[in-house]
Write a protein that holds these residues in place. Structure first.
Motif, PDB file in Angstrom:
ATOM      1  N   ASP A 163       0.672  -1.196  -0.155  1.00 44.82           N
ATOM      2  CA  ASP A 163       0.125   0.116   0.043  1.00 44.82           C
ATOM      3  C   ASP A 163       0.904   1.192  -0.023  1.00 44.82           C
TER       4      ASP A 163
ATOM      5  N   PHE B 133     -14.405   2.554  -7.992  1.00 42.62           N
ATOM      6  CA  PHE B 133     -13.269   1.319  -8.137  1.00 42.62           C
ATOM      7  C   PHE B 133     -11.820   1.719  -8.606  1.00 42.62           C
TER       8      PHE B 133
ATOM      9  N   TYR C  98     -15.643   5.020   2.796  1.00 42.29           N
ATOM     10  CA  TYR C  98     -14.587   4.623   3.707  1.00 42.29           C
ATOM     11  C   TYR C  98     -13.426   5.473   3.450  1.00 42.29           C
TER      12      TYR C  98
ATOM     13  N   HIS D 190      -7.941  -2.561  -5.315  1.00 44.58           N
ATOM     14  CA  HIS D 190      -7.493  -2.162  -4.102  1.00 44.58           C
ATOM     15  C   HIS D 190      -6.427  -1.144  -3.882  1.00 44.58           C
ATOM     16  N   CYS D 191      -5.145  -1.548  -4.168  1.00 42.92           N
ATOM     17  CA  CYS D 191      -3.905  -0.497  -4.166  1.00 42.92           C
ATOM     18  C   CYS D 191      -3.193  -0.906  -5.483  1.00 42.92           C
TER      19      CYS D 191
END
Lengths: 138, 307
Positions: free
Chosen positions: B6, B160, B192, B127-128
């Motif tokens: 990340d 997304f 979030y 995600h990352c």
């Protein structure tokens, strides 16, 4: 409604009304071969209504599960009919294989051997997120 | 073993260190041309990628190292049902560092938990994608001279778009950053990210569906593609894919100093006519991505004691 007192076992008290069944399932109490009572919507001076779970056996309950479902619950340990210990519960920082990640894009959805790990990311709002994909636990 | 999954795995100081190394590589490429001789990068790409995989490979070659790997899951043991954990353990025996792309979110973390060499996440589903963010950061740094006092417009698929989430994460650590979030209702930034980063850190932001109204205030315009592979439903994809298309007339009210970024590949969201505009920075971004990947490979191999 009367449920007999237990001699040796665990009473999970002060469960927020409505959360008793979720706790019952996540603790796996449905698989136990002992007397278990789930009492819903019991009148409570402090809470108005509450749920209670009584387990008539000296078993180890998973405090992490209780802390995740309802950190306001209390756990009473009963020995020979007497209360020997009253424990308050804290929210666990990590939950391992208690709940499953529901994100179909998460790696846990296809790698069967992986543990489902959730981490407490927001204590105030009781938010847990999947360690792998950060999806919020329901 | 230090891995980068990340962008938040890197501190602000480390980001500055990587930018500084990348700038030095740009100035003195020969100094770095043999630094990774005899070392191998494994590129494990479980889903198609042209840019990122070639960028990693070019980065390793320019450091004097070698590359091995695969570019689709069908040509790996994943097709036989091998777990990521086993793949990571196996590849650790062959390579000094791994760059991995996988369609599932969290896959790179699983690899990092099992590998005995550093793992760089080259994208894990929606995600990352930290090295894209490194490319974005070097581009912004080179165009603007720093990261403070910028108004950054993020446009397109903010739901997304993993590059968007990572960029917000990275930039939110700098002073006086403002974000303008431009997207259709269905592709708004997830709460979030909004609550967890912007609200939590008191970072000013506004949300809008109108690109042209937002344009005059922007220092950076970060365009994104509506990605077919992130949708379960083809109808939703077709309905939203053309939501924002940047054309020269939409730049009429933009600042002369605007920098237009895009993680690429584009489909049609930036008109080819914009490529000639001096404000277009997306191909510079590609080049900057290679330099930052070189800097990151160097950093992780040094920390692992490999070089």
């Amino acid at each position: 409604m009367n449920i007999d007192s237990i001699q040796n076992g665990v009473v999970i008290d002060h469960i927020t009304a409505g959360l008793g069944m979720k706790l019952y399932k996540l603790l796996g109490l449905d698989t136990l071969d002992v007397s278990v009572a789930l009492i819903k919507n019991v009148s409570s001076k402090k809470m108005g209504k509450k749920d209670i779970i009584k387990i008539d056996a000296d078993i180890d309950v998973d405090f992490d599960v209780i802390g995740f479902v309802d950190p306001d619950a209390t756990v009473n340990i009963i020995k020979e009919g007497k209360l020997v210990n009253k424990l308050s519960i804290d929210m666990p920082k990590t939950l391992v294989d208690v709940i499953k990640c529901k994100n179909p894009r998460c790696i846990t959805s296809c790698e069967q051997e992986l543990q489902h790990i959730f981490e407490l990311t927001d204590r105030e709002n009781k938010v847990y997120r999947c360690r792998y994909c950060e999806t919020k636990a329901n | 073993m230090r891995s980068v999954i990340d962008i938040l795995d890197l501190t602000v100081e480390e980001l500055e260190e990587l930018i500084s190394t990348a700038l030095d590589i740009i100035e003195n490429p020969s100094k770095y041309a043999h630094i990774c001789e005899g070392k191998k990068l494994a590129t494990l790409f479980f889903e198609p990628s042209t840019r990122t995989r070639l960028s990693f490979e070019a980065a390793m070659y320019e450091l004097g190292g070698n590359v091995l790997g695969f570019s689709e899951s069908n040509s790996s043991s994943a097709a036989k049902g091998e777990s990521i954990a086993d793949t990571a353990k196996t590849v650790s025996c062959y390579a000094d560092i791994i760059a991995m792309r996988h369609p599932k979110e969290g896959a790179a973390l699983v690899a990092a938990n099992n590998a005995t060499v550093p793992v760089i996440n080259a994208g894990d589903g929606g995600h990352c994608h930290p090295t894209q963010t490194l490319a974005d950061l070097l581009t912004i740094y080179r165009e603007k001279g720093g990261f403070d006092n910028l108004t950054v417009g993020l446009c397109g698929d903010l739901k997304f778009g993993r590059t968007v989430h990572s960029l917000i994460n990275a930039l939110s650590r700098y002073k006086n950053i403002n974000f303008v979030l431009i997207s259709p209702e269905e592709l708004k930034l997830p709460s979030y990210v909004k609550k967890g980063i912007l609200v939590k850190n008191n970072i000013p932001y506004e949300q809008t569906t109108d690109l042209e109204t937002a344009m005059p205030k922007l220092d950076i315009l970060y365009m994104t593609r509506v990605q077919r592979e992130r949708f379960f439903n083809e109808e939703d994809y077709l309905r939203l894919k053309d939501s924002y298309i940047l054309t020269p007339d939409k730049l009429k009210n933009a600042k002369e100093s605007l920098s237009i970024l895009h993680p690429l590949p584009r489909v049609n969201e930036i008109s080819v006519a914009i490529d000639k505009d001096k404000r277009a920075c997306y191909f510079k971004q590609v080049l900057n991505g290679k330099y930052m990947r070189m800097a990151l490979i160097l950093k992780l191999l040094k920390e692992a004691g490999t070089i």
